[in-house]
Design a protein around this motif. Structure first.
Motif, PDB file in Angstrom:
ATOM      1  N   UNK A 162      88.717  94.390  94.939  1.00  0.00           N
ATOM      2  CA  UNK A 162      88.231  92.454  95.238  1.00  0.00           C
ATOM      3  C   UNK A 162      86.962  91.778  95.786  1.00  0.00           C
ATOM      4  N   UNK A 163      86.753  91.204  94.539  1.00  0.00           N
ATOM      5  CA  UNK A 163      85.014  90.134  95.234  1.00  0.00           C
ATOM      6  C   UNK A 163      85.910  89.490  96.256  1.00  0.00           C
ATOM      7  N   UNK A 164      85.125  89.623  97.223  1.00  0.00           N
ATOM      8  CA  UNK A 164      85.146  88.732  98.137  1.00  0.00           C
ATOM      9  C   UNK A 164      84.300  89.325  99.720  1.00  0.00           C
ATOM     10  N   UNK A 165      84.995  89.336 101.060  1.00  0.00           N
ATOM     11  CA  UNK A 165      83.990  89.701 101.972  1.00  0.00           C
ATOM     12  C   UNK A 165      83.716  91.408 101.597  1.00  0.00           C
ATOM     13  N   UNK A 166      82.763  91.647 102.158  1.00  0.00           N
ATOM     14  CA  UNK A 166      82.020  92.685 101.899  1.00  0.00           C
ATOM     15  C   UNK A 166      82.396  93.854 103.109  1.00  0.00           C
ATOM     16  N   UNK A 167      82.288  95.329 102.464  1.00  0.00           N
ATOM     17  CA  UNK A 167      83.155  95.748 103.599  1.00  0.00           C
ATOM     18  C   UNK A 167      82.245  96.510 104.871  1.00  0.00           C
ATOM     19  N   UNK A 168      80.550  96.229 104.725  1.00  0.00           N
ATOM     20  CA  UNK A 168      79.711  96.286 106.024  1.00  0.00           C
ATOM     21  C   UNK A 168      78.039  95.624 105.182  1.00  0.00           C
ATOM     22  N   UNK A 169      77.725  94.986 106.033  1.00  0.00           N
ATOM     23  CA  UNK A 169      76.344  94.272 106.131  1.00  0.00           C
ATOM     24  C   UNK A 169      74.686  94.588 105.893  1.00  0.00           C
ATOM     25  N   UNK A 170      74.744  94.699 105.077  1.00  0.00           N
ATOM     26  CA  UNK A 170      73.351  95.391 104.961  1.00  0.00           C
ATOM     27  C   UNK A 170      72.111  94.216 104.098  1.00  0.00           C
TER      28      UNK A 170
ATOM     29  N   UNK B  61      70.339 100.207 110.698  1.00  0.00           N
ATOM     30  CA  UNK B  61      72.305 100.299 110.850  1.00  0.00           C
ATOM     31  C   UNK B  61      73.364  99.448 109.919  1.00  0.00           C
ATOM     32  N   UNK B  62      73.737  99.647 109.461  1.00  0.00           N
ATOM     33  CA  UNK B  62      74.949  98.882 108.402  1.00  0.00           C
ATOM     34  C   UNK B  62      76.331  98.538 108.941  1.00  0.00           C
ATOM     35  N   UNK B  63      76.724  97.548 109.617  1.00  0.00           N
ATOM     36  CA  UNK B  63      77.326  97.991 110.448  1.00  0.00           C
ATOM     37  C   UNK B  63      79.167  96.867 109.579  1.00  0.00           C
ATOM     38  N   UNK B  64      80.416  96.339 109.758  1.00  0.00           N
ATOM     39  CA  UNK B  64      80.906  95.770 109.954  1.00  0.00           C
ATOM     40  C   UNK B  64      80.000  93.961 109.947  1.00  0.00           C
ATOM     41  N   UNK B  65      79.717  93.162 110.472  1.00  0.00           N
ATOM     42  CA  UNK B  65      79.305  92.272 111.030  1.00  0.00           C
ATOM     43  C   UNK B  65      78.243  92.176 111.393  1.00  0.00           C
ATOM     44  N   UNK B  66      77.088  93.015 110.734  1.00  0.00           N
ATOM     45  CA  UNK B  66      75.650  92.715 111.161  1.00  0.00           C
ATOM     46  C   UNK B  66      75.182  94.010 110.622  1.00  0.00           C
ATOM     47  N   UNK B  67      73.761  93.931 110.486  1.00  0.00           N
ATOM     48  CA  UNK B  67      72.875  94.936 109.807  1.00  0.00           C
ATOM     49  C   UNK B  67      71.687  95.037 111.134  1.00  0.00           C
ATOM     50  N   UNK B  68      71.359  95.840 111.827  1.00  0.00           N
ATOM     51  CA  UNK B  68      70.173  96.018 112.712  1.00  0.00           C
ATOM     52  C   UNK B  68      69.380  97.074 111.990  1.00  0.00           C
ATOM     53  N   UNK B  69      67.914  96.850 112.188  1.00  0.00           N
ATOM     54  CA  UNK B  69      66.498  97.303 112.051  1.00  0.00           C
ATOM     55  C   UNK B  69      65.945  97.562 114.034  1.00  0.00           C
ATOM     56  N   UNK B  70      65.860  98.904 113.907  1.00  0.00           N
ATOM     57  CA  UNK B  70      65.837  99.634 115.281  1.00  0.00           C
ATOM     58  C   UNK B  70      64.431  99.747 115.303  1.00  0.00           C
ATOM     59  N   UNK B  71      63.327  99.761 115.383  1.00  0.00           N
ATOM     60  CA  UNK B  71      62.090  99.355 116.183  1.00  0.00           C
ATOM     61  C   UNK B  71      61.869 100.134 117.026  1.00  0.00           C
ATOM     62  N   UNK B  72      61.002 101.771 117.422  1.00  0.00           N
ATOM     63  CA  UNK B  72      61.210 102.483 118.258  1.00  0.00           C
ATOM     64  C   UNK B  72      59.315 102.909 118.924  1.00  0.00           C
TER      65      UNK B  72
ATOM     66  N   UNK C  49      62.448  99.223 121.322  1.00  0.00           N
ATOM     67  CA  UNK C  49      61.963  97.970 121.594  1.00  0.00           C
ATOM     68  C   UNK C  49      62.322  96.842 121.048  1.00  0.00           C
ATOM     69  N   UNK C  50      62.787  96.983 120.172  1.00  0.00           N
ATOM     70  CA  UNK C  50      63.150  95.913 118.950  1.00  0.00           C
ATOM     71  C   UNK C  50      64.315  95.394 118.202  1.00  0.00           C
ATOM     72  N   UNK C  51      64.886  94.535 118.286  1.00  0.00           N
ATOM     73  CA  UNK C  51      66.211  95.198 117.153  1.00  0.00           C
ATOM     74  C   UNK C  51      66.048  93.316 115.999  1.00  0.00           C
ATOM     75  N   UNK C  52      65.460  94.126 115.154  1.00  0.00           N
ATOM     76  CA  UNK C  52      65.455  93.098 114.204  1.00  0.00           C
ATOM     77  C   UNK C  52      67.401  92.966 113.279  1.00  0.00           C
ATOM     78  N   UNK C  53      68.007  91.614 113.780  1.00  0.00           N
ATOM     79  CA  UNK C  53      69.378  91.712 113.535  1.00  0.00           C
ATOM     80  C   UNK C  53      69.760  90.589 112.101  1.00  0.00           C
ATOM     81  N   UNK C  54      70.248  90.720 111.481  1.00  0.00           N
ATOM     82  CA  UNK C  54      71.248  90.306 109.987  1.00  0.00           C
ATOM     83  C   UNK C  54      73.229  89.785 110.653  1.00  0.00           C
ATOM     84  N   UNK C  55      72.602  88.632 110.835  1.00  0.00           N
ATOM     85  CA  UNK C  55      74.327  88.450 110.930  1.00  0.00           C
ATOM     86  C   UNK C  55      74.953  86.796 109.670  1.00  0.00           C
ATOM     87  N   UNK C  56      75.772  87.240 109.025  1.00  0.00           N
ATOM     88  CA  UNK C  56      75.642  85.863 107.704  1.00  0.00           C
ATOM     89  C   UNK C  56      76.457  84.679 108.735  1.00  0.00           C
TER      90      UNK C  56
END
Length: 114
Positions: A11-19, A47-58, A66-73
């Motif tokens: 089904x088109x609609x809610x994606x299973x994970x955010x990327x 990390x691609x999770x169900x409600x957000x995607x995270x780019x972590x910097x070490x 050190x930092x997390x760049x987060x995407x929360x649609x």
């Protein structure tokens, strides 16, 4: 005889994970490359999770990021879907434009020349 209308596609609609999209990753990896060249960052994780995607910097692989760049649609219409979070969990910048949000990290590249 009953005929069932089944489709081989989900089904088109809610994606299973955010990327992150390819263009978003291009912007993030461009900044990452400049910070690696400056000697500030050494490793990253995605990390691609169900409600957000995270780019972590070490700085080092075995440390906390050190930092997390987060995407929360889901926050697109409220606070902005992109955010930069510091090591202590404090949100440093938030907004809907990724390049504008990442400017908070680009300040680390600006140094005085003797």
């Amino acid at each position: 005889m009953n005929v069932q209308n089944t489709t081989p596609f989900p089904k088109q609609g809610i994606p299973e994970q955010v990327a992150f999209h390819r263009t978003e990753l291009g912007v993030i990896l461009s900044l990452y490359g400049r910070m690696v060249a400056a000697g500030e960052w050494r490793d990253y994780g995605i990390s691609s999770l169900r409600d957000m995607a995270v780019f972590s910097v070490f700085r080092r692989t075995a440390e906390n990021p050190l930092y997390r760049i987060e995407k929360r649609p889901k926050l697109r219409n409220k606070q902005g879907q992109y955010s930069v979070v510091g090591i202590d969990g404090q949100v440093l910048k938030r907004g809907n434009d990724l390049k504008t949000v990442l400017r908070v990290l680009e300040r680390k590249l600006i140094r005085a020349i003797d």
